[in-house]
Write a protein that holds these residues in place. Structure first.
Motif, PDB file in Angstrom:
ATOM      1  N   ARG A 111      29.599  45.971  41.952  1.00  0.00           N
ATOM      2  CA  ARG A 111      29.080  44.639  41.990  1.00  0.00           C
ATOM      3  C   ARG A 111      27.560  44.390  42.745  1.00  0.00           C
ATOM      4  N   GLY A 112      26.827  45.321  42.888  1.00  0.00           N
ATOM      5  CA  GLY A 112      25.726  45.395  43.711  1.00  0.00           C
ATOM      6  C   GLY A 112      24.525  44.429  42.988  1.00  0.00           C
ATOM      7  N   VAL A 164      31.994  31.348  40.330  1.00  0.00           N
ATOM      8  CA  VAL A 164      32.147  32.899  39.692  1.00  0.00           C
ATOM      9  C   VAL A 164      33.512  32.632  38.957  1.00  0.00           C
ATOM     10  N   SER A 165      33.266  32.860  37.677  1.00  0.00           N
ATOM     11  CA  SER A 165      34.504  32.919  36.823  1.00  0.00           C
ATOM     12  C   SER A 165      34.770  34.328  36.024  1.00  0.00           C
ATOM     13  N   VAL A 222      39.874  40.537  37.524  1.00  0.00           N
ATOM     14  CA  VAL A 222      38.245  41.079  37.439  1.00  0.00           C
ATOM     15  C   VAL A 222      37.787  41.219  38.581  1.00  0.00           C
ATOM     16  N   GLY A 223      38.378  40.503  39.812  1.00  0.00           N
ATOM     17  CA  GLY A 223      37.773  40.626  41.183  1.00  0.00           C
ATOM     18  C   GLY A 223      36.919  39.483  41.647  1.00  0.00           C
ATOM     19  N   LYS A 224      37.232  38.300  41.232  1.00  0.00           N
ATOM     20  CA  LYS A 224      36.378  37.059  41.597  1.00  0.00           C
ATOM     21  C   LYS A 224      36.490  36.880  43.080  1.00  0.00           C
ATOM     22  N   THR A 225      37.804  36.974  43.542  1.00  0.00           N
ATOM     23  CA  THR A 225      38.144  36.559  45.141  1.00  0.00           C
ATOM     24  C   THR A 225      37.499  37.557  46.019  1.00  0.00           C
ATOM     25  N   THR A 226      37.666  38.852  45.442  1.00  0.00           N
ATOM     26  CA  THR A 226      37.044  40.064  46.026  1.00  0.00           C
ATOM     27  C   THR A 226      35.932  39.931  46.386  1.00  0.00           C
ATOM     28  N   LEU A 227      35.026  39.632  45.333  1.00  0.00           N
ATOM     29  CA  LEU A 227      33.459  39.607  45.440  1.00  0.00           C
ATOM     30  C   LEU A 227      33.135  38.455  46.157  1.00  0.00           C
ATOM     31  N   ALA A 228      33.834  37.032  46.130  1.00  0.00           N
ATOM     32  CA  ALA A 228      33.299  35.866  46.864  1.00  0.00           C
ATOM     33  C   ALA A 228      33.615  36.343  48.376  1.00  0.00           C
ATOM     34  N   VAL A 229      34.912  36.878  48.762  1.00  0.00           N
ATOM     35  CA  VAL A 229      35.023  37.320  50.154  1.00  0.00           C
ATOM     36  C   VAL A 229      33.994  38.528  50.768  1.00  0.00           C
ATOM     37  N   ASN A 257      29.647  34.778  35.385  1.00  0.00           N
ATOM     38  CA  ASN A 257      30.636  34.929  34.611  1.00  0.00           C
ATOM     39  C   ASN A 257      30.907  36.350  35.062  1.00  0.00           C
ATOM     40  N   LEU A 258      31.932  36.791  35.619  1.00  0.00           N
ATOM     41  CA  LEU A 258      32.199  38.172  36.147  1.00  0.00           C
ATOM     42  C   LEU A 258      32.944  39.107  34.743  1.00  0.00           C
TER      43      LEU A 258
END
Length: 434
Positions: free
Chosen positions: A115-116, A141-142, A147-154, A264-265
């Motif tokens: 996710r860089g 972030v949808s 797919v890792g939306k929360t992980t990316l946001a955190v 859109n992830l």
């Protein structure tokens, strides 16, 4: 038990066998704030904080009453002692906030991988947050479940948080629950986290939203609203002009929100998917590990489950799991590790669909092609030809279908398998492969 709130909190925590960090994770109150309360450096916990701690500690009704009473006594003592006993008061009923209190960020995932490009894009958006009258940026972030939306946001919030001196908050809006959090409730929580006294929070939702926008007009804060149900739940929470940044995660595309930056992830690139699996299981059987990553559809949650399953079964080889996942009829059943179940994550989205969209979702699963258009959808589900386009839009909006090029659609491979399972369970002997 001694009467002070801090001593009661420590005694209940010890009885529950919880560390400060474990209680923080259960309650949403930061470990630092819990430490301050137990050491009685903070004697004026807000009512929402007290309630969150009581629920996390599983206190009985009588224990909760005594717990709240001790907190009230601490507030009364602080008020009688004057400003030196508690946080400094500010304008309009706002007091200084202990950093990292209620609504603290969850911990970042230690083996976060990839996710860089997305993190770099979020960083560029964050730098655009400037003083009013510039509009405060909002990012959605949808993407599909897992797919890792929360992980990316955190992860982004932890990386960018140091530049947001007005605070970093995280709120789960429980969008997949039968009763998601209401906007008025969320506004009360975030105003309290910013230091507004309970008695100064307006009763009216519109007034709460106005107070929130006024706070963010001058405050450089980063706010994450996670797991949003739909536009109506989050629209009153959008900031006005100011230096803040708001990040919203949702399985829905939230197409009705205007003036937002959209991300859109999708599934991880092949190299990143394999790298994530290696970080979990180590450098074992690289060829078989690559197959597992592909069979997991390069979906972070599925990769996490597969990796955890291998680590909890040290006698298994990676090849053994790859062979088990190769059987499509059993693949979803293999993607279970403790309380993590990929099918359960998909089912939460499925439950949000209208009845006709659920039927179309099921009946699309036997399509013998990797992608399809509305004409093929009508052939597979002829019961409602006029509603096909609306149902396809609903599936795309909830990230259960991917909108491909030129009016074509496609499934993520694990979601197609889930749709087949629902077809077999809900329509036995139903539509056959065409």
């Amino acid at each position: 038990m001694n009467d002070t709130f801090g001593r009661r909190l420590r005694a209940h925590r010890h009885r529950a066998g919880l560390t400060m960090e474990e209680l923080a994770e259960r309650s949403g109150v930061s470990a630092r704030a819990i430490s301050d309360m137990e050491r009685e450096r903070s004697v004026v916990p807000q009512r929402r904080t007290v309630q969150a701690l009581a629920e996390a500690l599983a206190l009985s009704e009588s224990e909760q009453a005594a717990f709240r009473s001790a907190a009230r006594a601490g507030r009364s003592l602080a008020k009688a002692a004057g400003p030196a006993a508690g946080p400094a008061a500010g304008p309009a009923g706002v007091k200084a906030v202990v950093p990292g209190g209620l609504c603290a960020l969850p911990r970042p995932v230690p083996d976060f991988t990839g996710r860089g490009r997305e993190l770099a894009w979020l960083s560029r958006v964050a730098t655009s947050a400037g003083p009013a009258p510039a509009a405060a940026p909002v990012v959605t972030v949808s993407g599909t479940a897992g797919v890792g939306k929360t992980t990316l946001a955190v992860q982004a919030a932890h990386l960018l948080g140091t530049t947001f001196t007005g605070g970093t908050l995280f709120l789960d809006l429980r969008g997949m629950d039968t009763r998601p959090a209401g906007a008025a409730e969320t506004l009360a929580r975030v105003l309290g986290a910013f230091g507004v006294r309970d008695d100064d929070i307006p009763a009216d939702e519109t007034d709460r939203a106005g107070m929130y926008r006024e706070l963010l007009h001058r405050r450089r804060a980063l706010v994450v609203f996670d797991n949003v149900a739909d536009e109506s739940q989050v629209r009153p929470l959008l900031p006005g002009p100011g230096p803040s940044l708001t990040v919203i995660t949702s399985r829905r595309l939230l197409a009705g929100l205007e003036g937002v930056h959209r991300l859109n992830l999708t599934q991880l690139p092949a190299e990143d998917a394999a790298a994530l699996l290696r970080r979990i299981i180590g450098d074992r059987e690289p060829e078989a590990a690559g197959e597992v990553a592909e069979l997991c559809g390069r979906l972070p949650l599925a990769l996490r489950i597969a990796g955890n399953r291998l680590m909890s079964r040290p006698q298994w080889t990676v090849r053994h799991l790859a062979d088990r996942l190769a059987d499509e009829s059993r693949r979803l059943d293999q993607l279970i590790a403790g309380d993590l179940r990929i099918a359960a994550a998909f089912n939460l989205s499925y439950a949000q669909l209208s009845p006709r969209a659920r039927r179309l979702f099921r009946r699309l699963s036997p399509a013998p092609v990797p992608d399809f258009d509305a004409r093929l959808a009508r052939a597979l589900d002829p019961a409602d030809p006029d509603g096909i386009e609306d149902s396809l839009d609903e599936l795309v909006e909830l990230s259960l279908l991917q909108a491909h090029v030129d009016g074509r659609y496609r499934f993520h491979n694990l979601i197609r398998l889930f749709a087949r399972e629902r077809l077999a369970a809900e329509e036995p002997g139903g539509p056959a492969r065409i």
